[in-house]
Design a protein around this motif. Structure first.
Motif, PDB file in Angstrom:
ATOM      1  N   MET A  60       0.696  -1.102   0.113  1.00  0.00           N
ATOM      2  CA  MET A  60       0.092  -0.076  -0.063  1.00  0.00           C
ATOM      3  C   MET A  60       1.003   1.349  -0.019  1.00  0.00           C
ATOM      4  SD  MET A  60      -2.841   1.288   2.608  1.00  0.00           S
ATOM      5  CE  MET A  60      -4.071   0.098   2.245  1.00  0.00           C
ATOM      6  N   ASN A  61       0.635   2.278  -1.035  1.00  0.00           N
ATOM      7  CA  ASN A  61       1.180   3.368  -0.885  1.00  0.00           C
ATOM      8  C   ASN A  61       0.253   4.525  -0.556  1.00  0.00           C
ATOM      9  OD1 ASN A  61       0.250   3.824  -3.300  1.00  0.00           O
ATOM     10  ND2 ASN A  61       1.903   3.081  -4.409  1.00  0.00           N
ATOM     11  N   LYS A  62       0.580   5.889  -0.691  1.00  0.00           N
ATOM     12  CA  LYS A  62      -0.382   6.956  -0.519  1.00  0.00           C
ATOM     13  C   LYS A  62      -1.368   6.870  -1.521  1.00  0.00           C
ATOM     14  CE  LYS A  62       1.252  10.933   0.249  1.00  0.00           C
ATOM     15  NZ  LYS A  62       1.811  12.304   0.745  1.00  0.00           N
ATOM     16  N   LYS A  63      -1.068   6.643  -2.765  1.00  0.00           N
ATOM     17  CA  LYS A  63      -2.217   6.658  -3.653  1.00  0.00           C
ATOM     18  C   LYS A  63      -3.243   5.612  -3.749  1.00  0.00           C
ATOM     19  CE  LYS A  63      -2.396   7.265  -8.740  1.00  0.00           C
ATOM     20  NZ  LYS A  63      -1.627   7.100 -10.228  1.00  0.00           N
ATOM     21  N   SER A  64      -2.733   4.425  -3.220  1.00  0.00           N
ATOM     22  CA  SER A  64      -3.618   3.406  -3.387  1.00  0.00           C
ATOM     23  C   SER A  64      -4.649   3.515  -1.883  1.00  0.00           C
ATOM     24  CB  SER A  64      -2.986   1.865  -3.174  1.00  0.00           C
ATOM     25  OG  SER A  64      -2.184   1.791  -2.092  1.00  0.00           O
ATOM     26  N   ILE A  78      -9.903   4.842   0.135  1.00  0.00           N
ATOM     27  CA  ILE A  78     -10.738   5.709   1.024  1.00  0.00           C
ATOM     28  C   ILE A  78     -11.754   6.425  -0.049  1.00  0.00           C
ATOM     29  CG2 ILE A  78     -10.814   8.054   2.196  1.00  0.00           C
ATOM     30  CD1 ILE A  78      -8.338   7.039   3.476  1.00  0.00           C
ATOM     31  N   ALA A  79     -11.385   6.833  -1.037  1.00  0.00           N
ATOM     32  CA  ALA A  79     -12.407   7.257  -2.150  1.00  0.00           C
ATOM     33  C   ALA A  79     -13.345   6.385  -2.342  1.00  0.00           C
ATOM     34  CB  ALA A  79     -11.742   7.811  -3.316  1.00  0.00           C
ATOM     35  N   ASN A  80     -13.133   5.058  -2.857  1.00  0.00           N
ATOM     36  CA  ASN A  80     -14.271   4.059  -3.166  1.00  0.00           C
ATOM     37  C   ASN A  80     -15.114   3.720  -1.812  1.00  0.00           C
ATOM     38  OD1 ASN A  80     -13.104   3.853  -5.589  1.00  0.00           O
ATOM     39  ND2 ASN A  80     -11.865   2.059  -5.218  1.00  0.00           N
ATOM     40  N   GLN A 116     -11.397  11.152  -6.130  1.00  0.00           N
ATOM     41  CA  GLN A 116      -9.803  10.656  -5.459  1.00  0.00           C
ATOM     42  C   GLN A 116      -9.316  11.964  -5.173  1.00  0.00           C
ATOM     43  OE1 GLN A 116      -8.452   7.971  -6.250  1.00  0.00           O
ATOM     44  NE2 GLN A 116     -10.275   7.073  -6.670  1.00  0.00           N
ATOM     45  N   LYS A 117      -9.250  13.319  -5.609  1.00  0.00           N
ATOM     46  CA  LYS A 117      -8.668  14.330  -5.410  1.00  0.00           C
ATOM     47  C   LYS A 117      -9.159  14.628  -3.881  1.00  0.00           C
ATOM     48  CE  LYS A 117      -8.020  19.432  -6.155  1.00  0.00           C
ATOM     49  NZ  LYS A 117      -8.654  20.500  -6.919  1.00  0.00           N
ATOM     50  N   THR A 118     -10.247  14.522  -3.392  1.00  0.00           N
ATOM     51  CA  THR A 118     -10.858  14.764  -1.961  1.00  0.00           C
ATOM     52  C   THR A 118     -10.009  13.738  -1.046  1.00  0.00           C
ATOM     53  OG1 THR A 118     -12.646  15.675  -2.615  1.00  0.00           O
ATOM     54  CG2 THR A 118     -12.537  15.122  -0.448  1.00  0.00           C
ATOM     55  N   ALA A 119      -9.961  12.658  -1.645  1.00  0.00           N
ATOM     56  CA  ALA A 119      -9.443  11.622  -0.741  1.00  0.00           C
ATOM     57  C   ALA A 119      -8.026  11.628  -0.477  1.00  0.00           C
ATOM     58  CB  ALA A 119      -9.795  10.043  -1.391  1.00  0.00           C
TER      59      ALA A 119
END
Length: 94
Positions: A5-9, A14-16, A22-25
């Protein structure tokens, strides 16, 4: 097979989960890590229930050996981060 897991994943998960963009998450994840960093930089402790505790630790100056030359060197004092698992997380890994 292991999952990394990285920050992007993390932001994507969290977005899902919370039906966010994606931007807010990503902004939320960045904000959380910024707050953790600020707390540690100022000498605080980050204690996250059921996860673990992060705190700054001091390393003393010590002697070492340059592996390329075998020459003795002095490793300067430094600060590092220690992480201690919570009992809940530790038990869930068994």
């Amino acid at each position: 097979m292991s999952y990394i897991m990285n920050k992007k994943s993390l932001a994507s998960d969290i977005a899902n989960k919370f039906d966010l963009s994606q931007k807010t998450a990503q902004e939320i994840v960045d904000s959380v890590f910024d707050e953790i960093k600020e707390c540690l930089v100022t000498g605080g402790t980050v204690d996250i229930s059921k996860f673990g505790k992060y705190q700054v630790a001091e390393r003393k100056e010590r002697q070492g050996v340059n592996p390329a030359t075998g020459e003795k060197i002095t490793i300067p004092a430094s600060k590092t981060i220690k992480f201690k698992l919570s009992k809940t997380l530790k038990d869930s890994l068994k």
